[in-house]
Scaffold this motif. Structure first.
Motif, PDB file in Angstrom:
ATOM      1  N   ILE A 169       0.840  -1.202   0.000  1.00 29.23           N
ATOM      2  CA  ILE A 169       0.000   0.000   0.000  1.00 29.23           C
ATOM      3  C   ILE A 169       0.874   1.250   0.000  1.00 29.23           C
ATOM      4  O   ILE A 169       0.602   2.218  -0.719  1.00 29.23           O
ATOM      5  CB  ILE A 169      -0.952  -0.001   1.220  1.00 29.23           C
ATOM      6  CG1 ILE A 169      -2.021  -1.081   1.059  1.00 29.23           C
ATOM      7  CG2 ILE A 169      -1.620   1.359   1.393  1.00 29.23           C
ATOM      8  CD1 ILE A 169      -2.910  -1.254   2.268  1.00 29.23           C
ATOM      9  N   THR A 170       1.958   1.223   0.785  1.00 24.32           N
ATOM     10  CA  THR A 170       2.883   2.358   0.823  1.00 24.32           C
ATOM     11  C   THR A 170       3.510   2.590  -0.544  1.00 24.32           C
ATOM     12  O   THR A 170       3.614   3.728  -1.019  1.00 24.32           O
ATOM     13  CB  THR A 170       3.992   2.106   1.864  1.00 24.32           C
ATOM     14  OG1 THR A 170       3.397   1.904   3.150  1.00 24.32           O
ATOM     15  CG2 THR A 170       4.951   3.283   1.928  1.00 24.32           C
ATOM     16  N   ALA A 171       3.905   1.507  -1.202  1.00 21.30           N
ATOM     17  CA  ALA A 171       4.530   1.626  -2.524  1.00 21.30           C
ATOM     18  C   ALA A 171       3.543   2.192  -3.547  1.00 21.30           C
ATOM     19  O   ALA A 171       3.899   3.066  -4.348  1.00 21.30           O
ATOM     20  CB  ALA A 171       5.043   0.264  -2.980  1.00 21.30           C
ATOM     21  N   GLY A 198       7.067   3.876 -11.489  1.00 20.07           N
ATOM     22  CA  GLY A 198       5.757   3.932 -10.855  1.00 20.07           C
ATOM     23  C   GLY A 198       4.738   3.012 -11.491  1.00 20.07           C
ATOM     24  O   GLY A 198       3.900   2.418 -10.809  1.00 20.07           O
ATOM     25  N   GLY A 199       4.813   2.861 -12.818  1.00 23.51           N
ATOM     26  CA  GLY A 199       3.906   1.954 -13.513  1.00 23.51           C
ATOM     27  C   GLY A 199       4.067   0.520 -13.050  1.00 23.51           C
ATOM     28  O   GLY A 199       3.107  -0.272 -13.072  1.00 23.51           O
ATOM     29  N   GLY A 200       5.285   0.164 -12.637  1.00 24.96           N
ATOM     30  CA  GLY A 200       5.520  -1.187 -12.129  1.00 24.96           C
ATOM     31  C   GLY A 200       5.062  -1.369 -10.699  1.00 24.96           C
ATOM     32  O   GLY A 200       4.879  -2.499 -10.241  1.00 24.96           O
ATOM     33  N   LEU A 201       4.874  -0.265  -9.979  1.00 30.55           N
ATOM     34  CA  LEU A 201       4.505  -0.367  -8.569  1.00 30.55           C
ATOM     35  C   LEU A 201       3.033  -0.688  -8.367  1.00 30.55           C
ATOM     36  O   LEU A 201       2.677  -1.573  -7.604  1.00 30.55           O
ATOM     37  CB  LEU A 201       4.833   0.945  -7.839  1.00 30.55           C
ATOM     38  CG  LEU A 201       6.306   1.225  -7.548  1.00 30.55           C
ATOM     39  CD1 LEU A 201       6.461   2.582  -6.884  1.00 30.55           C
ATOM     40  CD2 LEU A 201       6.894   0.138  -6.671  1.00 30.55           C
ATOM     41  N   ILE A 202       2.157   0.043  -9.084  1.00 29.18           N
ATOM     42  CA  ILE A 202       0.747  -0.015  -8.719  1.00 29.18           C
ATOM     43  C   ILE A 202       0.106  -1.368  -9.022  1.00 29.18           C
ATOM     44  O   ILE A 202      -0.545  -1.975  -8.169  1.00 29.18           O
ATOM     45  CB  ILE A 202      -0.033   1.151  -9.384  1.00 29.18           C
ATOM     46  CG1 ILE A 202      -1.489   1.120  -8.935  1.00 29.18           C
ATOM     47  CG2 ILE A 202       0.068   1.116 -10.889  1.00 29.18           C
ATOM     48  CD1 ILE A 202      -2.235   2.367  -9.284  1.00 29.18           C
ATOM     49  N   SER A 203       0.320  -1.895 -10.240  1.00 31.53           N
ATOM     50  CA  SER A 203      -0.321  -3.167 -10.594  1.00 31.53           C
ATOM     51  C   SER A 203       0.329  -4.333  -9.864  1.00 31.53           C
ATOM     52  O   SER A 203      -0.354  -5.276  -9.431  1.00 31.53           O
ATOM     53  CB  SER A 203      -0.240  -3.380 -12.106  1.00 31.53           C
ATOM     54  OG  SER A 203      -0.950  -2.369 -12.772  1.00 31.53           O
ATOM     55  N   THR A 204       1.654  -4.284  -9.713  1.00 31.19           N
ATOM     56  CA  THR A 204       2.347  -5.346  -8.993  1.00 31.19           C
ATOM     57  C   THR A 204       1.939  -5.339  -7.529  1.00 31.19           C
ATOM     58  O   THR A 204       1.789  -6.403  -6.911  1.00 31.19           O
ATOM     59  CB  THR A 204       3.877  -5.172  -9.116  1.00 31.19           C
ATOM     60  OG1 THR A 204       4.207  -4.927 -10.476  1.00 31.19           O
ATOM     61  CG2 THR A 204       4.603  -6.422  -8.658  1.00 31.19           C
ATOM     62  N   SER A 205       1.746  -4.153  -6.962  1.00 32.82           N
ATOM     63  CA  SER A 205       1.270  -4.053  -5.577  1.00 32.82           C
ATOM     64  C   SER A 205      -0.077  -4.747  -5.420  1.00 32.82           C
ATOM     65  O   SER A 205      -0.293  -5.514  -4.475  1.00 32.82           O
ATOM     66  CB  SER A 205       1.135  -2.582  -5.173  1.00 32.82           C
ATOM     67  OG  SER A 205       2.373  -1.944  -5.129  1.00 32.82           O
ATOM     68  N   GLN A 206      -0.977  -4.487  -6.358  1.00 31.15           N
ATOM     69  CA  GLN A 206      -2.312  -5.077  -6.269  1.00 31.15           C
ATOM     70  C   GLN A 206      -2.246  -6.599  -6.403  1.00 31.15           C
ATOM     71  O   GLN A 206      -2.914  -7.317  -5.664  1.00 31.15           O
ATOM     72  CB  GLN A 206      -3.218  -4.491  -7.343  1.00 31.15           C
ATOM     73  CG  GLN A 206      -4.668  -4.931  -7.207  1.00 31.15           C
ATOM     74  CD  GLN A 206      -5.570  -4.283  -8.239  1.00 31.15           C
ATOM     75  OE1 GLN A 206      -5.103  -3.611  -9.151  1.00 31.15           O
ATOM     76  NE2 GLN A 206      -6.864  -4.475  -8.105  1.00 31.15           N
ATOM     77  N   ALA A 207      -1.437  -7.087  -7.352  1.00 30.95           N
ATOM     78  CA  ALA A 207      -1.319  -8.533  -7.549  1.00 30.95           C
ATOM     79  C   ALA A 207      -0.733  -9.208  -6.308  1.00 30.95           C
ATOM     80  O   ALA A 207      -1.200 -10.274  -5.876  1.00 30.95           O
ATOM     81  CB  ALA A 207      -0.447  -8.818  -8.775  1.00 30.95           C
ATOM     82  N   ILE A 208       0.302  -8.600  -5.704  1.00 29.17           N
ATOM     83  CA  ILE A 208       0.916  -9.162  -4.498  1.00 29.17           C
ATOM     84  C   ILE A 208      -0.089  -9.171  -3.354  1.00 29.17           C
ATOM     85  O   ILE A 208      -0.202 -10.149  -2.608  1.00 29.17           O
ATOM     86  CB  ILE A 208       2.176  -8.349  -4.103  1.00 29.17           C
ATOM     87  CG1 ILE A 208       3.290  -8.578  -5.125  1.00 29.17           C
ATOM     88  CG2 ILE A 208       2.664  -8.735  -2.710  1.00 29.17           C
ATOM     89  CD1 ILE A 208       4.500  -7.686  -4.940  1.00 29.17           C
ATOM     90  N   LEU A 209      -0.849  -8.093  -3.213  1.00 27.44           N
ATOM     91  CA  LEU A 209      -1.815  -7.996  -2.125  1.00 27.44           C
ATOM     92  C   LEU A 209      -2.907  -9.053  -2.255  1.00 27.44           C
ATOM     93  O   LEU A 209      -3.279  -9.699  -1.270  1.00 27.44           O
ATOM     94  CB  LEU A 209      -2.437  -6.596  -2.123  1.00 27.44           C
ATOM     95  CG  LEU A 209      -3.287  -6.230  -0.906  1.00 27.44           C
ATOM     96  CD1 LEU A 209      -2.455  -6.265   0.361  1.00 27.44           C
ATOM     97  CD2 LEU A 209      -3.910  -4.853  -1.093  1.00 27.44           C
ATOM     98  N   GLY A 217      -5.038   3.382  -1.255  1.00 21.95           N
ATOM     99  CA  GLY A 217      -4.023   4.126  -1.994  1.00 21.95           C
ATOM    100  C   GLY A 217      -4.551   4.659  -3.314  1.00 21.95           C
ATOM    101  O   GLY A 217      -4.306   5.815  -3.671  1.00 21.95           O
ATOM    102  N   ALA A 218      -5.290   3.817  -4.040  1.00 19.55           N
ATOM    103  CA  ALA A 218      -5.724   4.181  -5.391  1.00 19.55           C
ATOM    104  C   ALA A 218      -6.694   5.357  -5.403  1.00 19.55           C
ATOM    105  O   ALA A 218      -6.679   6.162  -6.332  1.00 19.55           O
ATOM    106  CB  ALA A 218      -6.368   2.962  -6.068  1.00 19.55           C
ATOM    107  N   ALA A 235      12.874   3.887   0.798  1.00 13.98           N
ATOM    108  CA  ALA A 235      13.917   3.042   1.400  1.00 13.98           C
ATOM    109  C   ALA A 235      13.309   2.011   2.353  1.00 13.98           C
ATOM    110  O   ALA A 235      13.675   0.826   2.335  1.00 13.98           O
ATOM    111  CB  ALA A 235      14.928   3.921   2.144  1.00 13.98           C
ATOM    112  N   VAL A 236      12.364   2.455   3.186  1.00 16.41           N
ATOM    113  CA  VAL A 236      11.700   1.529   4.113  1.00 16.41           C
ATOM    114  C   VAL A 236      10.887   0.489   3.353  1.00 16.41           C
ATOM    115  O   VAL A 236      10.909  -0.713   3.679  1.00 16.41           O
ATOM    116  CB  VAL A 236      10.806   2.310   5.102  1.00 16.41           C
ATOM    117  CG1 VAL A 236       9.972   1.347   5.945  1.00 16.41           C
ATOM    118  CG2 VAL A 236      11.643   3.206   5.995  1.00 16.41           C
TER     119      VAL A 236
END
Length: 516
Positions: free
Chosen positions: A16-18, A112-123, A142-143, A175-176
């Protein structure tokens, strides 16, 4: 593989942070453009590429993110995207010229394009199948909230520091997030590794989607097809899209797997996600312009007004997820959400020049509830039939459609504002004539007021006409923004029948996440 306990929650917070990093950066820059323009000595047209470059790179990568996750491994791709985004944020903040800033923003958009969809798939894969509604609700925080609070954060930072810090604040957070991703997210297989790379597909996707995004970002300011390069990009976008679809449907190893369109929920969900983006990004675009250009609010005041609605969305999200988990049809909740969005726009379409902060607060709270009722059910419906490798592809395409919907919404509303302002001005001007008692009375009152301040009769007349012109401009803008609100609300309202083209799910909404 579903996780449990502490690990599930730390992965959830990480992704979610990403995704928040990426989504906030889509709007955080907007309120800082005047400062960037002055600091780097650029024109307003040139500095707009700081926003356009990011958006173009972002929307190109989104549909590719599923394939990139399969090629590098989802964890590796996600971690690499966070690191690249963080480095690009530092470079943006440290840019010494506009060209440097635009290049670094493009790199930031790619990451950033790699963050949002990958975040959703991982979640979705981290949470148990029976809790998919909750997982989607958490991602929706987040969205939906990201683009809403972006202007608030950007306005505060710009007012109290410098524009550079809107990028520097990403560094510790990134970084976190990178550390947590490396430590807690489990590796996934590199399913696409060793298979031929669809270079033609990548090239055609970049050409088609990139051209379309530039058209939407720059069309209104360039007077659309009066500029040769906009016309050329339109032809390129059409041909590129046709060739891309042909390539991906005939090639054995496509970069975008269109076979997932066989799922009716996903196919219809692409359209509903487009409408969601139209409403989400379009309203976030119109409202600050309306408040700052017409009502005289500062950037920080405008951002603070948007915050309670975002908070309302945050509070509602978990309850929406629980209702989905209990089997309440997503179509019913989304219908209420679309209707509430219409109520929000209808209330604002009755604004006056005396409208104050209190008057817009209730409509914004209604919007906050409506967005919670829209995002979670629409996203859950769209991805509910996907499984395994289809999940990454589906989330990428779904997020791309929402982003494109936002770009179409902003472009359409900008054009509507431009056209309707001329229409309303022409109508109001007809009332300025010596045969209109209201006009002559107001004109006489203004002339007397200016003469009472020591102005000559001729100067007072000129100043009175200037004052009348200012009133016409403000009234024209008011009527125009009211039109823009109402039109966006009607589009959402008339889209309700689309929801019922998607099949109802029996029992709880679940998403199988195994690959087989």
């Amino acid at each position: 593989m579903a996780e449990v306990g502490f690990k599930k929650w730390i992965i959830t917070i990480t992704v979610i942070t990403a995704s928040l990093l990426e989504l906030i950066d889509t709007t955080i820059v907007n309120v800082s453009l005047p400062q960037i323009q002055g600091n780097l000595g650029a024109t307003l047209e040139d500095v707009a590429w700081v926003v356009t470059g990011y958006a173009v790179a972002n929307v190109i990568i989104l549909p590719m993110s599923g394939w990139l996750g399969s090629f590098f491994g989802r964890k590796n791709y996600f971690l690499g995207s966070i690191i690249l985004f963080t480095i690009a944020s530092f470079l943006c903040g440290n840019a010494h010229s506009l060209s440097e800033l635009v290049v670094f923003r493009i790199i930031q958009g790619v990451a950033g394009g790699g963050l949002i969809s990958t975040s959703q798939a991982i979640l979705v894969e981290t949470w148990p199948r029976e809790q998919i509604g909750t997982a989607t609700a958490l991602f929706g925080l987040g969205a939906v909230v990201g683009p809403t609070v972006g202007p608030t954060i950007g306005g505060y930072i710009t007012d109290h520091a410098s524009w550079n810090w809107i990028f520097y604040v990403n560094i510790p957070v990134g970084a976190v997030a990178a550390f947590c991703a490396y430590t807690f997210i489990h590796k996934t297989p590199k399913d696409a590794k060793g298979k031929p790379i669809d270079w033609w597909g990548i090239a055609l996707l970049a050409i088609a989607v990139g051209s379309l995004q530039v058209i939407l970002e720059k069309g209104e300011s360039e007077d659309w097809f009066s500029k040769t390069y906009i016309l050329a990009l339109t032809i390129t976008a059409i041909l590129g899209t046709i060739l891309f679809i042909w390539r991906e449907t005939t090639y054995e190893f496509p970069i975008v797997n269109f076979s997932i369109m066989r799922h009716r929920s996903f196919a219809v969900g692409m359209f509903t996600s487009f409408i969601l983006g139209f409403g989400l990004y379009g309203s976030v675009f119109v409202f600050p312009v309306f408040c700052q250009n017409l009502l005289g609010f500062t950037a920080q005041q405008t951002g603070e007004l948007l915050f309670p609605g975002g908070l309302c969305t945050i509070v509602m999200m978990p309850f929406i997820g629980k209702m989905l988990n209990k089997g309440i049809p997503a179509q019913f909740m989304a219908t209420i959400g679309m209707f509430l969005f219409f109520v929000f726009t209808f209330m604002l379409s009755n604004s006056t020049l005396e409208t104050g902060e209190v008057n817009v607060l209730i409509p914004l709270l209604i919007r906050g509830v409506g967005m919670a009722l829209l995002f979670v059910p629409l996203t859950t419906l769209a991805i509910s039939d996907l499984k395994g490798p289809e999940m990454g592809q589906g989330t990428g395409l779904n997020n791309m459609m929402r982003q494109l919907g936002g770009s179409f919404g902003i472009a359409a509303l900008t054009t509507i504002i431009h056209i309707r302002q001329g229409v309303h001005r022409s109508h109001l001007i007809t009332n300025i004539n010596p045969y209109n008692n209201a006009f002559t009375q107001r004109m006489h009152f203004l002339e007397q007021a200016f003469m009472a301040k020591g102005k000559s009769a001729i100067d007072a007349t000129h100043m009175a006409y200037s004052a009348i012109e200012g009133m016409v401009v403000r009234q024209s803008l008011l009527l125009t923004y009211n039109d823009a609100y109402l039109i966006s609300g009607l589009i959402m309202l008339f889209s309700i029948p689309l929801l019922y083209l998607q099949p109802f799910k029996k029992g709880k909404v679940t998403v199988p996440t195994d690959a087989h």
